[in-house]
Write a protein that holds these residues in place. Structure first.
Motif, short mmCIF file in Angstrom:
data_model
loop_
_atom_site.label_atom_id
_atom_site.label_comp_id
_atom_site.label_asym_id
_atom_site.label_seq_id
_atom_site.Cartn_x
_atom_site.Cartn_y
_atom_site.Cartn_z
N ALA A 122 17.30 17.59 -35.29
CA ALA A 122 16.62 16.49 -34.60
C ALA A 122 17.14 16.46 -33.18
O ALA A 122 18.32 16.17 -32.94
N VAL A 123 16.27 16.77 -32.22
CA VAL A 123 16.68 16.98 -30.84
C VAL A 123 16.22 15.82 -29.97
O VAL A 123 15.03 15.47 -29.96
N GLY A 124 17.15 15.23 -29.21
CA GLY A 124 16.78 14.12 -28.34
C GLY A 124 17.77 13.91 -27.21
O GLY A 124 18.86 14.48 -27.21
N ASP A 125 17.38 13.08 -26.26
CA ASP A 125 18.19 12.85 -25.07
C ASP A 125 18.90 11.50 -25.08
O ASP A 125 19.64 11.19 -24.14
N SER A 126 18.70 10.71 -26.12
CA SER A 126 19.24 9.35 -26.11
C SER A 126 20.11 9.05 -27.32
O SER A 126 20.05 9.74 -28.34
N ARG A 127 20.88 7.99 -27.20
CA ARG A 127 21.69 7.52 -28.31
C ARG A 127 20.82 7.12 -29.50
O ARG A 127 21.18 7.33 -30.65
N VAL A 128 19.66 6.56 -29.20
CA VAL A 128 18.73 6.17 -30.26
C VAL A 128 18.32 7.39 -31.09
O VAL A 128 18.24 7.32 -32.32
N ASP A 129 18.07 8.52 -30.43
CA ASP A 129 17.69 9.74 -31.14
C ASP A 129 18.82 10.20 -32.07
O ASP A 129 18.57 10.62 -33.20
N MET A 130 20.06 10.13 -31.56
CA MET A 130 21.20 10.56 -32.37
C MET A 130 21.40 9.61 -33.56
O MET A 130 21.64 10.05 -34.68
N GLN A 131 21.28 8.32 -33.31
CA GLN A 131 21.44 7.34 -34.39
C GLN A 131 20.38 7.53 -35.47
O GLN A 131 20.66 7.44 -36.66
N SER A 132 19.15 7.80 -35.02
CA SER A 132 18.05 8.03 -35.96
C SER A 132 18.35 9.22 -36.86
O SER A 132 18.16 9.17 -38.08
N ALA A 133 18.82 10.31 -36.25
CA ALA A 133 19.13 11.52 -37.03
C ALA A 133 20.26 11.27 -38.02
O ALA A 133 20.18 11.67 -39.19
N LYS A 134 21.32 10.61 -37.57
CA LYS A 134 22.48 10.42 -38.43
C LYS A 134 22.19 9.48 -39.60
O LYS A 134 22.77 9.63 -40.67
N ARG A 135 21.30 8.53 -39.41
CA ARG A 135 20.96 7.62 -40.51
C ARG A 135 20.32 8.36 -41.67
O ARG A 135 20.38 7.91 -42.81
N LEU A 136 19.66 9.48 -41.36
CA LEU A 136 19.04 10.28 -42.42
C LEU A 136 19.85 11.52 -42.76
O LEU A 136 19.44 12.31 -43.59
N GLU A 137 20.98 11.70 -42.06
CA GLU A 137 21.84 12.87 -42.25
C GLU A 137 21.16 14.17 -41.84
O GLU A 137 21.41 15.23 -42.41
N ALA A 138 20.27 14.06 -40.84
CA ALA A 138 19.73 15.26 -40.20
C ALA A 138 20.77 15.78 -39.22
O ALA A 138 21.75 15.10 -38.91
N ILE A 139 20.57 17.00 -38.73
CA ILE A 139 21.51 17.60 -37.77
C ILE A 139 21.12 17.13 -36.37
O ILE A 139 20.06 17.50 -35.86
N ALA A 140 21.95 16.30 -35.77
CA ALA A 140 21.64 15.69 -34.49
C ALA A 140 22.05 16.60 -33.33
O ALA A 140 23.22 16.96 -33.21
N VAL A 141 21.08 16.95 -32.49
CA VAL A 141 21.33 17.81 -31.33
C VAL A 141 21.02 17.01 -30.07
O VAL A 141 19.88 16.61 -29.83
N GLY A 142 22.04 16.80 -29.25
CA GLY A 142 21.88 16.04 -28.02
C GLY A 142 21.55 16.93 -26.84
O GLY A 142 22.13 18.00 -26.68
N LEU A 143 20.62 16.48 -26.02
CA LEU A 143 20.22 17.19 -24.82
C LEU A 143 20.34 16.22 -23.65
O LEU A 143 19.50 15.35 -23.48
N PRO A 144 21.40 16.34 -22.83
CA PRO A 144 21.67 15.35 -21.79
C PRO A 144 20.78 15.52 -20.55
O PRO A 144 21.27 15.72 -19.43
N THR A 145 19.47 15.42 -20.75
CA THR A 145 18.53 15.54 -19.64
C THR A 145 17.87 14.20 -19.31
O THR A 145 17.07 14.12 -18.38
N GLY A 146 18.17 13.17 -20.10
CA GLY A 146 17.50 11.90 -19.91
C GLY A 146 18.44 10.74 -19.69
O GLY A 146 19.24 10.74 -18.76
#
Length: 243
Positions: free
Chosen positions: A170-194
């Motif tokens: 699960a790829v995203g630029d925000s804390r919300v994206d990371m939180q969303s991934a971790k709540r489902l235990e998906a693999i959270a990939v952060g991209l610091p472009t946003g």
């Protein structure tokens, strides 16, 4: 680790969504205040969805009807959508996005899009850049009742793709994206472009950080060759700027 899918955020991850957030938030705050929501519980530092969430709590505590709740949400999001659609005409993709999507497809990975933007604005962007066919599923806010970080949003994409969270980047630029991934235990990939820095993404639960979109296929390939229980490897890779 068997990776079967990659699900992307849109705004700040794949595209530079040129939306005047300050104006939109000010309009929505003003609208909610006119409908009786106390000004002191609303903040221009919060997203439209955060303001609507607080307005909903206030409304329920005040005995407002479901009709009232649905109306203020519908009107607020309609106003927001108008600005989003206009901004979609000025949006640009980040470098490497199209090539990365094509590379992931060549790796036989399923590709999804999970965004809080409206369906109309998302479709306009996908059509402008002729990339709609590169996605197996697109879940905008119109397809769910609760958006990220509520797990319902990402789960909707996983259901269509027929993959488990553990098989998904699960790829995203925000804390919300990371939180969303971790709540489902998906693999959270952060991209610091946003909106979030590397540190903020890691604090929110990012398992991996890539500073360039073109690094993503390399990360997926390396994870395919790695045992999910290989803790030393995970610790070594966590938080690095590239895989």
């Amino acid at each position: 680790m068997h990776i079967k899918a990659v699900i992307f955020d849109l705004d700040g991850t794949l595209a530079n969504f040129n939306l005047d957030y300050k104006t939109v938030r000010a309009l929505i705050k003003g609208y909610l205040m006119n409908r009786g929501v106390p000004a002191e519980i609303l903040s221009l530092k919060e997203s439209v969805f955060e303001m609507l969430g607080k307005a909903e709590i206030w409304a329920r505590n005040s005995g407002k009807s479901e009709e009232f709740l649905n109306e203020i949400r519908r009107e607020a999001l309609a106003t927001t959508e108008g600005y989003e659609v206009e901004a979609a005409g000025r949006t640009s993709l980040f470098p490497g996005v199209v090539d990365t999507l094509k590379t992931l497809r060549a790796m036989n990975l399923k590709i999804g899009l999970c965004t809080i933007n409206s369906e109309k604005s998302v479709n306009r962007i996908l059509e402008r850049f002729s990339i709609a066919t590169l996605f197996d599923v697109t879940i905008s806010r119109n397809q769910v009742k609760h958006v990220k970080p509520d797990p319902e949003h990402l789960q909707a994409a996983l259901k269509v793709l027929r993959v488990s969270p553990e098989e998904t980047l699960a790829v995203g630029d925000s804390r919300v994206d990371m939180q969303s991934a971790k709540r489902l235990e998906a693999i959270a990939v952060g991209l610091p472009t946003g909106v979030s820095s590397i540190g903020q993404l890691m604090d929110a639960g990012a398992d991996y950080i890539v500073t360039s979109m073109v690094d993503l296929p390399l990360l997926a390939e390396r994870l395919q060759k790695t045992n999910v229980k290989d803790e030393p490897y995970q610790k070594q890779q966590r938080g690095q700027s590239s895989p």
